[in-house]
Design a protein around this motif. Structure first.
Motif, PDB file in Angstrom:
ATOM      1  N   LEU A 355       0.828  -1.209   0.000  1.00 37.90           N
ATOM      2  CA  LEU A 355       0.000   0.000   0.000  1.00 37.90           C
ATOM      3  C   LEU A 355       0.865   1.262   0.000  1.00 37.90           C
ATOM      4  N   VAL A 363      -5.292   2.408  -3.184  1.00 31.12           N
ATOM      5  CA  VAL A 363      -4.650   1.108  -2.964  1.00 31.12           C
ATOM      6  C   VAL A 363      -5.482   0.329  -1.939  1.00 31.12           C
ATOM      7  N   HIS A 365      -6.279  -3.412   0.388  1.00 37.04           N
ATOM      8  CA  HIS A 365      -5.866  -4.668   1.005  1.00 37.04           C
ATOM      9  C   HIS A 365      -7.096  -5.545   1.157  1.00 37.04           C
TER      10      HIS A 365
END
Length: 416
Positions: A355, A363, A365
Motif C-alpha cells: 500500500l 490502494v 488490502h
C-alpha cells in the motif's frame, strides 16, 4: 462571427459570475428540478439513446463501448437518485479553510470558491453529462460539455432536459452548455479556450487523456485510464482471492476501476494457480499470460510487453507470476496507470509495504478495485478519477471542483 465554442464560452463565463452568488438552497432546488425532469423526459431520453446505439452497431463499435453508451430505465432512475444524494451532500462553497487575525487587526480568511467555468471533454458515457452538470452546479460553477459523436443524440436530449428544469429556477440556463459539433476541430478549439475556461477535465480512454494533456493550454485536471492490478501474495486465502478477482474483473469489465492485470506470487501459484485459472476461464475471462501461466494452462495466450500495459475494458486479463512482493510492486509501478491496485494477503506487513510503495491514487488490502468511485467513497457522483497529484487525486467529488480565495477584512490598515 464567433464559432460555437467561442459563443458558448462567452455565455458560460457570464453565467459563472451569476453562479458565484447563488445560495445552497437555490442550487439544491435546481438539482431537484433536474432529477424530476429526468424522470418526466425518460421516454425521450431512451429514444435518443436508441439512436446512438443503432448508429454504434452500424459502425461496429465494440460491445464494451456500447455498454457505456447504453441508457435504460434503471440507469436513468439511478441518475435521478444520484442527484437526490448530491443534494444531501455538504456544499463546500464558502467553507472556511483558514483564519488569521494579524497584530494590526487585519482578519485574513481563506475560503472555498467555485473554479468558475469547467470544460468537460468525454467519451461515450451520456451519464457523465448529468454527473458533470449537476456537480458543477452544486459547486457554483458553469460547465461546457463536449461529448463524443457516439453519444451525441443522448447528450443533446439530456442537456435539453437540464435546461427545461432550470427554466423554473433562479439558476442561469447558460451555466450548462453543450458543444453539439463533435468534430475534432471543436475539441481542439476547446483545448485553447483560456479566455473563458478555468479548467479542462478529460474523461475517457488513454488516447483522449494523453491528447488533452499534450495539447491543451487550458489547465487540465487529468483523469486516468485504469490499468488496475490485483496481486495475490503467498499467504492469500484462496476463496477470498477468487471472490475479489472475479468481482474486480467481471462485475462491470468496461469501467476504469475494473482489474486488467493479475499478479500471482510463485509459491502460491504452484499451489493454486491451475485451479484459479480454470475458475477464471469458466467465468469467460480470456487469459493472456507469461510462460509459467501458459505452461500450466493451455487456454492462455502468450503475453507481450504491451499486454501488461493494456486497459482491456473487456473480459480479458493479463496474468504474470512473480517471485515476491517486491517484484509485484515493481511491475505495478512500471505498467500501472496509477489508478487502483489491490493486494490479497494475510500478512499485514506485506500489505502495508504494498500500500505504501505502490504509486497509485487508490490502494486496497483484501478488497476489490471496483470501489474506487465517488459514491463508494462518500462524495456522491464524481467528475472523474484523478491519477495526478496536484489539486486533486482519486475520485473527484465536490471539493475538487473548488479553488480557494482570500477574504481580507480591515478597518483602515495601510502597510508601513
Amino acid at each position: 462571427m464567433d464559432s460555437e465554442v467561442q459563443a458558448k464560452g462567452k455565455l458560460a463565463k457570464k453565467a459563472s459570475y451569476i453562479m458565484n452568488v447563488k445560495t445552497t438552497a437555490e442550487k439544491n432546488e435546481a438539482l431537484l428540478k433536474i432529477a424530476e425532469q429526468l424522470i418526466i423526459d425518460k421516454d425521450v431520453i431512451l429514444s435518443a439513446n436508441e439512436q446512438d446505439l443503432v448508429v454504434g452497431k452500424q459502425n461496429n463499435i465494440p460491445d464494451s463501448t456500447l455498454d457505456r453508451i447504453m441508457l435504460n430505465e434503471s440507469r436513468i432512475e439511478l441518475m435521478a437518485k444520484a442527484i437526490h444524494d448530491l443534494v444531501q451532500l455538504h456544499d463546500p462553497v464558502g467553507e472556511l479553510l483558514e483564519s488569521t487575525t494579524k497584530e494590526n487587526g487585519l482578519l485574513i480568511e481563506k475560503r472555498r470558491v467555485p473554479l468558475g467555468v469547467i470544460g468537460m471533454i468525454y467519451e461515450a458515457r451520456p451519464n457523465v453529462t448529468i454527473d458533470a452538470a449537476t456537480l458543477s452546479l452544486k459547486t457554483g460553477n458553469a460547465v461546457i460539455l463536449r461529448g463524443s459523436s457516439s453519444a451525441k443524440h443522448s447528450n443533446k436530449v439530456l442537456v435539453d432536459t437540464i435546461h427545461r428544469a432550470l427554466h423554473n429556477t433562479t439558476l442561469p440556463l447558460d451555466a450548462v452548455q453543450l458543444i453539439e459539433d463533435t468534430r475534432h476541430e471543436t475539441a481542439k478549439e476547446l483545448f485553447h479556450l483560456k479566455e473563458y475556461l478555468d479548467v479542462l477535465i478529460p474523461r475517457g480512454g488513454k488516447n483522449l487523456i494523453d491528447l488533452v494533456v499534450k495539447e491543451a493550454t487550458v489547465p487540465v485536471l487529468e483523469t486516468g485510464a485504469g490499468n488496475c492490478h490485483v496481486y495475490v501474495d503467498t499467504t492469500a486465502n484462496y476463496t477470498m482471492a477468487l471472490k475479489i478477482i472475479l468481482n474486480a474483473k467481471i462485475q462491470r469489465p468496461s469501467v476504469c476501476n475494473a482489474a486488467e492485470s493479475l499478479l500471482i506470487q510463485q509459491d502460491w501459484f504452484e499451489r493454486n494457480g491451475k485451479q484459479l485459472l480454470q475458475h477464471l476461464h469458466e467465468a469467460n475471462i480470456h487469459i493472456i499470460g507469461d510462460s509459467k501461466v501458459c505452461e500450466v494452462f493451455p487456454h492462455a495466450t502468450v503475453a507481450s510487453e504491451e499486454d501488461y500495459a493494456t486497459e482491456y475494458l473487456s473480459l480479458t486479463i493479463s496474468v504474470k507470476v512473480v517471485e515476491n512482493l517486491y517484484e509485484a510492486i515493481n511491475h505495478v509501478n512500471t505498467y500501472s496507470t496509477n489508478h487502483s491496485e489491490s493486494i490479497i494477503t494475510e500478512d499485514p506487513i506485506a500489505a502495508q509495504t504494498f500500500l505504501t510503495s505502490v504509486d497509485s491514487a487508490a490502494v486496497y488490502h483484501n478488497a476489490s478495485t471496483r470501489f474506487t468511485d465517488g459514491f463508494e467513497f462518500g462524495y456522491g457522483a464524481e467528475i472523474g478519477i484523478s491519477t495526478q497529484k496536484l489539486h486533486a487525486r482519486g475520485p473527484m467529488g465536490l471539493p475538487a471542483l473548488t479553488s480557494a480565495k482570500y477574504f481580507v477584512y480591515g478597518n483602515g490598515q495601510v502597510r508601513e
